[in-house]
Structure formats: C-alpha cells, structure tokens
Scaffold this motif. Structure first.
Motif, PDB file in Angstrom:
ATOM      1  N   SER A 155     -26.388  25.403 -44.918  1.00 22.70           N
ATOM      2  CA  SER A 155     -25.561  25.816 -43.792  1.00 22.70           C
ATOM      3  C   SER A 155     -25.381  24.617 -42.882  1.00 22.70           C
ATOM      4  O   SER A 155     -26.138  23.639 -42.959  1.00 22.70           O
ATOM      5  CB  SER A 155     -26.276  26.940 -43.024  1.00 22.70           C
ATOM      6  OG  SER A 155     -25.690  27.187 -41.767  1.00 22.70           O
ATOM      7  N   VAL A 156     -24.403  24.697 -42.017  1.00 25.63           N
ATOM      8  CA  VAL A 156     -24.343  23.711 -40.946  1.00 25.63           C
ATOM      9  C   VAL A 156     -25.646  23.755 -40.146  1.00 25.63           C
ATOM     10  O   VAL A 156     -26.077  22.751 -39.572  1.00 25.63           O
ATOM     11  CB  VAL A 156     -23.113  23.971 -40.049  1.00 25.63           C
ATOM     12  CG1 VAL A 156     -23.256  25.260 -39.280  1.00 25.63           C
ATOM     13  CG2 VAL A 156     -22.870  22.809 -39.093  1.00 25.63           C
ATOM     14  N   ASN A 197     -23.069  22.882 -47.143  1.00 30.72           N
ATOM     15  CA  ASN A 197     -23.369  23.233 -45.754  1.00 30.72           C
ATOM     16  C   ASN A 197     -22.157  23.807 -45.028  1.00 30.72           C
ATOM     17  O   ASN A 197     -21.501  23.120 -44.235  1.00 30.72           O
ATOM     18  CB  ASN A 197     -23.858  21.985 -45.006  1.00 30.72           C
ATOM     19  CG  ASN A 197     -25.115  21.406 -45.609  1.00 30.72           C
ATOM     20  OD1 ASN A 197     -25.086  20.780 -46.671  1.00 30.72           O
ATOM     21  ND2 ASN A 197     -26.230  21.599 -44.951  1.00 30.72           N
ATOM     22  N   PRO A 198     -21.843  25.074 -45.264  1.00 31.57           N
ATOM     23  CA  PRO A 198     -20.698  25.655 -44.563  1.00 31.57           C
ATOM     24  C   PRO A 198     -21.030  26.051 -43.132  1.00 31.57           C
ATOM     25  O   PRO A 198     -22.180  26.336 -42.789  1.00 31.57           O
ATOM     26  CB  PRO A 198     -20.381  26.894 -45.408  1.00 31.57           C
ATOM     27  CG  PRO A 198     -21.680  27.264 -46.035  1.00 31.57           C
ATOM     28  CD  PRO A 198     -22.435  25.982 -46.244  1.00 31.57           C
ATOM     29  N   ALA A 199     -19.997  26.065 -42.305  1.00 30.06           N
ATOM     30  CA  ALA A 199     -20.096  26.706 -40.998  1.00 30.06           C
ATOM     31  C   ALA A 199     -19.982  28.216 -41.223  1.00 30.06           C
ATOM     32  O   ALA A 199     -20.283  28.711 -42.306  1.00 30.06           O
ATOM     33  CB  ALA A 199     -19.005  26.159 -40.086  1.00 30.06           C
ATOM     34  N   TYR A 200     -19.549  28.952 -40.228  1.00 30.69           N
ATOM     35  CA  TYR A 200     -19.472  30.405 -40.372  1.00 30.69           C
ATOM     36  C   TYR A 200     -18.438  30.778 -41.419  1.00 30.69           C
ATOM     37  O   TYR A 200     -17.279  30.372 -41.352  1.00 30.69           O
ATOM     38  CB  TYR A 200     -19.120  31.050 -39.036  1.00 30.69           C
ATOM     39  CG  TYR A 200     -20.255  30.994 -38.030  1.00 30.69           C
ATOM     40  CD1 TYR A 200     -21.283  31.925 -38.069  1.00 30.69           C
ATOM     41  CD2 TYR A 200     -20.293  30.000 -37.050  1.00 30.69           C
ATOM     42  CE1 TYR A 200     -22.328  31.886 -37.149  1.00 30.69           C
ATOM     43  CE2 TYR A 200     -21.337  29.952 -36.129  1.00 30.69           C
ATOM     44  CZ  TYR A 200     -22.345  30.885 -36.190  1.00 30.69           C
ATOM     45  OH  TYR A 200     -23.378  30.833 -35.278  1.00 30.69           O
ATOM     46  N   ALA A 233     -16.543  23.774 -33.846  1.00 36.13           N
ATOM     47  CA  ALA A 233     -15.724  23.305 -34.972  1.00 36.13           C
ATOM     48  C   ALA A 233     -14.381  22.777 -34.462  1.00 36.13           C
ATOM     49  O   ALA A 233     -13.802  23.314 -33.521  1.00 36.13           O
ATOM     50  CB  ALA A 233     -15.488  24.441 -35.964  1.00 36.13           C
ATOM     51  N   PRO A 265     -21.143  18.906 -45.881  1.00 34.47           N
ATOM     52  CA  PRO A 265     -20.660  19.831 -44.857  1.00 34.47           C
ATOM     53  C   PRO A 265     -19.280  20.407 -45.207  1.00 34.47           C
ATOM     54  O   PRO A 265     -18.395  19.694 -45.675  1.00 34.47           O
ATOM     55  CB  PRO A 265     -20.578  18.962 -43.588  1.00 34.47           C
ATOM     56  CG  PRO A 265     -21.449  17.788 -43.861  1.00 34.47           C
ATOM     57  CD  PRO A 265     -21.311  17.540 -45.351  1.00 34.47           C
ATOM     58  N   ASP A 267     -17.578  22.332 -42.691  1.00 35.52           N
ATOM     59  CA  ASP A 267     -17.836  22.858 -41.361  1.00 35.52           C
ATOM     60  C   ASP A 267     -16.695  22.665 -40.376  1.00 35.52           C
ATOM     61  O   ASP A 267     -16.876  22.853 -39.171  1.00 35.52           O
ATOM     62  CB  ASP A 267     -19.115  22.226 -40.804  1.00 35.52           C
ATOM     63  CG  ASP A 267     -18.996  20.711 -40.585  1.00 35.52           C
ATOM     64  OD1 ASP A 267     -17.921  20.145 -40.886  1.00 35.52           O
ATOM     65  OD2 ASP A 267     -19.976  20.104 -40.123  1.00 35.52           O
ATOM     66  N   TRP A 270     -17.610  20.356 -37.356  1.00 32.29           N
ATOM     67  CA  TRP A 270     -18.723  20.684 -36.459  1.00 32.29           C
ATOM     68  C   TRP A 270     -19.693  19.495 -36.338  1.00 32.29           C
ATOM     69  O   TRP A 270     -20.035  19.069 -35.234  1.00 32.29           O
ATOM     70  CB  TRP A 270     -19.428  21.918 -36.991  1.00 32.29           C
ATOM     71  CG  TRP A 270     -20.578  22.478 -36.200  1.00 32.29           C
ATOM     72  CD1 TRP A 270     -21.433  21.791 -35.371  1.00 32.29           C
ATOM     73  CD2 TRP A 270     -20.995  23.842 -36.171  1.00 32.29           C
ATOM     74  NE1 TRP A 270     -22.374  22.654 -34.851  1.00 32.29           N
ATOM     75  CE2 TRP A 270     -22.120  23.914 -35.324  1.00 32.29           C
ATOM     76  CE3 TRP A 270     -20.541  25.004 -36.805  1.00 32.29           C
ATOM     77  CZ2 TRP A 270     -22.802  25.112 -35.089  1.00 32.29           C
ATOM     78  CZ3 TRP A 270     -21.220  26.186 -36.569  1.00 32.29           C
ATOM     79  CH2 TRP A 270     -22.328  26.232 -35.709  1.00 32.29           C
ATOM     80  N   THR A 271     -20.136  18.945 -37.473  1.00 35.65           N
ATOM     81  CA  THR A 271     -21.147  17.882 -37.439  1.00 35.65           C
ATOM     82  C   THR A 271     -20.559  16.522 -37.099  1.00 35.65           C
ATOM     83  O   THR A 271     -21.302  15.549 -36.981  1.00 35.65           O
ATOM     84  CB  THR A 271     -21.892  17.800 -38.775  1.00 35.65           C
ATOM     85  OG1 THR A 271     -20.951  17.670 -39.854  1.00 35.65           O
ATOM     86  CG2 THR A 271     -22.749  19.046 -39.013  1.00 35.65           C
TER      87      THR A 271
END
Length: 273
Positions: A155-156, A197-200, A233, A265, A267, A270-271
């Motif tokens: 995950s993120v 590593n996904p976000a939501y 994000a 990621p 994401d 996000w990162t």
C-alpha cells in the motif's frame, strides 16, 4: 488540476469504464499455478481474473468461501475458504505455486490509545505472518523450477503513514522488509519479489472505512473521499482494481524479470509530495 466529481459514498463505488477490462501486458502463464489471497473480491478478484486470462491455474483463497468459489468458477480455478490469521489453515495451502499474490488484508481505524491489542495482532497475522508462511512453503517449488514471482500487495501506507492506522501501517511496512529479503535470497533461483503500493482503491475495503474515517476525523461521511482519501494524491480519483491487477501481470512478464526487491507506487503522486 480539476478533480473528478466524487460520488456519494453511500451510493457505492462504481468502476471507471475506461479502465475496467483493459488488458495490455503480453503474458503467457500457461502451465503455471498462481495463488491469490483475498481473491473473493476487490483487488484479489481482479488479479485472479487477470492471471487466469493469461493461462494460469488460479487458487483463490478467501475467508468468504462462497466468494472464493464464485471467482474460481469464473476463472476456471480452485477455491479455498481460509482464515489466514490461523497458522494451521495457512499451512494447508498447496505449496506447488509459481506465482504468489499476497493480497488479503483488512483495516481497523482508531487512535493508538484506543486500538484493541487483539485487533492489532489479528491484522499482523493476516498481512505479515500469513505471507511469510505462504512464501516459505512455496519457495522450494519455485527454486526447483528456476522461476517464481512473489507479489505482495502492499500500500502507499507501506511507504507513508497516516493517523489512526497503527496496525495496517506497521503491517505494510513489515511486508516491505520481508519482500526485500525474499528478493535477495531468491535472485539466484530465478525468483523475484516485489511490492505493489496502491493508494485508495475502489473496493469494499475502502467503502467499509468511510464511516470509521468520518468518526475519527470528525467530518461527514460524504467528505471522507475528498478530504481524507484523495487529499495527498495529485490525481484526484480512486485507483481501479484492474489497474493494480495489470501491474501484477506486468511483474509476471518476461520484460519484468530484472525487477526485484522493488516497491512500485500506484498512488497518483502521493509519495512524490
């Protein structure tokens, strides 16, 4: 950047038509067996469908046995109804695996002083101990065949932290380290190990968090997606399960054979911030 319109969470999270079903990676897994945990819905279901479309025989593991059976029927695979928090159940999983997708997960949202220790322990058993036990059993078969793919749906939150998620964040950070160790040990045997590593993601797990997030942050449920889930994000939308599954497929393809020990990621930026 203009954000996409956000749907009412109470109306359900509907998939984007321009993403769902758009398979692009050239992949042939004929003769391979793939395990997908948490395969009865969401990301797991999307991964099972995608790997089966590439020719793999998919073993679908889920605590909800009826959901697992439905996906197995859809993909021509096999189903196991297991609670991955039970070490004895994990040890019954078939060890003759070529691809392992450790996807099963769950969430609990609470500040640390109020976080139930038994719930903390349960999340770690499902998301750290179970992947370790599964991979430990699968590696001898992969080493013997000189090929294997371990893909951990992190995950993120395996790279960043958020408040009120002590168990989830710490479990995802742990599986990141486990994945890197597997990558180093498996390299000489043709086995790669990576984290996605996904976000939501637009899944039932995200829907189930909305009420808890609203209560923890003191905001209406209708504002959770925009103010909490998408706040960090750059791309203002949820990730689709099929996007995660396509990255999983890519990691199984020949052109990804040099990618190992990585955290990838998905994401929306996000990162990057």
């Amino acid at each position: 950047m203009t954000a996409e319109p956000l749907r009412d969470p109470g109306a359900g999270l509907q998939p984007r038509a321009d993403v769902a079903g758009s398979h692009v990676v050239r992949l042939d897994l004929t003769g391979r067996t793939a395990l997908v945990t948490g395969g009865g819905s969401g990301i797991g279901r999307a991964c099972a469908v995608r790997l089966a479309s590439a020719g793999a025989t998919v073993l679908v593991v889920d605590r909800n046995v009826e959901a697992a059976k439905a996906v197995a029927a859809e993909t021509g695979g096999r189903a196991e109804g297991l609670d991955l928090a039970d070490p004895d159940a994990v040890d019954r999983i078939d060890a003759d695996l070529d691809v392992v997708v450790n996807n099963a997960g769950l969430q609990h949202v609470a500040p640390v002083p109020d976080f139930p220790p038994d719930r903390f322990d349960y999340l770690h058993r499902v998301m750290v101990d179970a992947p370790f036990r599964i991979v430990r059993r699968a590696l001898p078969h992969m080493y013997e065949r000189g090929w294997g793919r371990i893909i951990n749906i992190s995950s993120v939150h395996g790279l960043r932290a958020s408040p009120y998620k002590a168990a989830y964040v710490s479990a995802k950070h742990a599986v990141e380290g486990l994945s890197k160790v597997i990558a180093l040990e498996g390299a000489e045997h043709g086995v790669t190990a990576n984290c996605v590593n996904p976000a939501y993601v637009r899944t039932p797990l995200v829907e189930d968090q909305i009420a808890d997030q609203a209560a923890s942050h003191g905001i209406p449920e209708s504002e959770v997606i925009e103010k909490i889930m998408l706040a960090r994000a750059a791309i203002k939308r949820l990730v689709e399960p099929e996007e995660v599954a396509e990255l999983v497929a890519y990691l199984c393809s020949p052109v990804a054979g040099f990618i190992t020990g990585a955290s990838l990621p998905l994401d929306g930026g996000w990162t990057a911030s």
